[in-house]
Scaffold this motif. Structure first.
Motif, mmCIF file in Angstrom:
data_model
loop_
_atom_site.group_PDB
_atom_site.id
_atom_site.type_symbol
_atom_site.label_atom_id
_atom_site.label_comp_id
_atom_site.label_asym_id
_atom_site.label_seq_id
_atom_site.Cartn_x
_atom_site.Cartn_y
_atom_site.Cartn_z
ATOM 1 N N LYS A 93 0.803 -1.221 0.000
ATOM 2 C CA LYS A 93 0.000 0.000 0.000
ATOM 3 C C LYS A 93 0.839 1.275 0.000
ATOM 4 O O LYS A 93 0.290 2.359 -0.161
ATOM 5 N N VAL A 94 2.157 1.160 0.220
ATOM 6 C CA VAL A 94 2.959 2.363 0.443
ATOM 7 C C VAL A 94 4.210 2.398 -0.423
ATOM 8 O O VAL A 94 4.665 1.376 -0.934
ATOM 9 N N LYS A 95 4.763 3.617 -0.547
ATOM 10 C CA LYS A 95 6.053 3.806 -1.204
ATOM 11 C C LYS A 95 6.796 4.921 -0.481
ATOM 12 O O LYS A 95 6.187 5.736 0.230
ATOM 13 N N THR A 96 8.084 4.967 -0.651
ATOM 14 C CA THR A 96 8.917 5.977 -0.001
ATOM 15 C C THR A 96 8.429 7.376 -0.367
ATOM 16 O O THR A 96 8.132 7.650 -1.525
ATOM 17 N N GLY A 97 8.325 8.247 0.652
ATOM 18 C CA GLY A 97 7.891 9.622 0.455
ATOM 19 C C GLY A 97 6.390 9.824 0.554
ATOM 20 O O GLY A 97 5.918 10.956 0.548
ATOM 21 N N GLN A 98 5.635 8.747 0.677
ATOM 22 C CA GLN A 98 4.175 8.836 0.715
ATOM 23 C C GLN A 98 3.666 9.263 2.093
ATOM 24 O O GLN A 98 4.136 8.774 3.118
ATOM 25 N N ALA A 99 2.697 10.188 2.101
ATOM 26 C CA ALA A 99 2.010 10.565 3.343
ATOM 27 C C ALA A 99 0.969 9.483 3.625
ATOM 28 O O ALA A 99 0.247 9.062 2.717
ATOM 29 N N ILE A 100 0.911 9.026 4.876
ATOM 30 C CA ILE A 100 -0.026 7.972 5.253
ATOM 31 C C ILE A 100 -0.705 8.310 6.579
ATOM 32 O O ILE A 100 -0.274 9.211 7.288
ATOM 33 N N GLU A 101 -1.751 7.564 6.867
ATOM 34 C CA GLU A 101 -2.336 7.510 8.197
ATOM 35 C C GLU A 101 -2.289 6.044 8.578
ATOM 36 O O GLU A 101 -2.647 5.170 7.778
ATOM 37 N N PHE A 102 -1.805 5.761 9.788
ATOM 38 C CA PHE A 102 -1.607 4.371 10.178
ATOM 39 C C PHE A 102 -1.948 4.158 11.638
ATOM 40 O O PHE A 102 -2.056 5.100 12.414
ATOM 41 N N ARG A 103 -2.110 2.898 11.978
ATOM 42 C CA ARG A 103 -2.295 2.491 13.370
ATOM 43 C C ARG A 103 -1.105 1.639 13.766
ATOM 44 O O ARG A 103 -0.614 0.838 12.971
ATOM 45 N N ALA A 104 -0.663 1.812 14.999
ATOM 46 C CA ALA A 104 0.442 1.006 15.527
ATOM 47 C C ALA A 104 0.096 0.572 16.937
ATOM 48 O O ALA A 104 -0.579 1.291 17.674
ATOM 49 N N ASP A 105 0.573 -0.606 17.297
ATOM 50 C CA ASP A 105 0.338 -1.130 18.641
ATOM 51 C C ASP A 105 1.453 -2.113 18.962
ATOM 52 O O ASP A 105 2.218 -2.507 18.089
ATOM 53 N N ARG A 106 1.533 -2.523 20.216
ATOM 54 C CA ARG A 106 2.497 -3.557 20.608
ATOM 55 C C ARG A 106 1.895 -4.917 20.288
ATOM 56 O O ARG A 106 0.810 -5.245 20.755
ATOM 57 N N VAL A 107 2.616 -5.685 19.494
ATOM 58 C CA VAL A 107 2.199 -7.038 19.144
ATOM 59 C C VAL A 107 3.366 -7.960 19.465
ATOM 60 O O VAL A 107 4.453 -7.801 18.895
ATOM 61 N N ASN A 108 3.162 -8.864 20.376
ATOM 62 C CA ASN A 108 4.233 -9.773 20.814
ATOM 63 C C ASN A 108 5.492 -9.014 21.223
ATOM 64 O O ASN A 108 6.613 -9.395 20.901
ATOM 65 N N GLY A 109 5.285 -7.875 21.901
ATOM 66 C CA GLY A 109 6.411 -7.103 22.426
ATOM 67 C C GLY A 109 7.083 -6.177 21.426
ATOM 68 O O GLY A 109 8.033 -5.490 21.772
ATOM 69 N N ARG A 110 6.599 -6.163 20.174
ATOM 70 C CA ARG A 110 7.201 -5.310 19.145
ATOM 71 C C ARG A 110 6.202 -4.246 18.714
ATOM 72 O O ARG A 110 5.010 -4.539 18.544
#
Length: 94
Positions: A70-87
Motif C-alpha cells: 500500500k505504500v512507497k517511499t515519500g508517501q504521506a499515510i495515516e496508520f495504526r500502531a500497537d504492541r504485538v508480541n512485544g514489538r
C-alpha cells in the motif's frame, strides 16, 4: 446468574473492549523507507498517544505483508500502531 448481573457483566466487557479499540487511533506519518525483505517500514510520525511516544522517525514491523504493498517511499499515510508480541507494529494503513 441474575439478569442484572448478566447485564452488568456484558456492559463491563463492552467497555473494556471498546476502550482498547478507541485507544488505537490513526496517526499521520510519512514513509521514509520500505524494507520488504525484513517486512519493516521507517515512518516519520506524529505522537503515538496509545503507546505514549512522541513524534519521531522510527522503524516499525508490519502486521502483514500486504501493508507494504500500500505504500512507497515519500508517501504521506495515516496508520495504526500497537504492541504485538512485544514489538511496535503497524497494524493498519489507510
Amino acid at each position: 446468574m441474575t439478569p442484572l448481573i448478566k447485564a452488568l457483566s456484558t456492559l463491563a466487557l463492552v467497555l473494556v473492549l471498546g476502550g482498547s479499540a478507541l485507544a488505537q487511533e490513526y496517526v499521520k506519518g510519512e514513509v521514509v523507507k520500505v524494507d520488504a525483505k525484513q517486512q519493516k517500514l521507517t515512518i516519520k510520525h506524529e505522537p503515538l498517544t496509545n503507546l505514549d511516544m512522541p513524534a519521531m522517525t522510527m522503524v516499525f514491523v508490519v502486521a502483514e505483508q500486504g501493508l507494504l504493498d500500500k505504500v512507497k517511499t515519500g508517501q504521506a499515510i495515516e496508520f495504526r500502531a500497537d504492541r504485538v508480541n512485544g514489538r511496535i507494529t503497524v497494524t493498519d494503513i489507510k
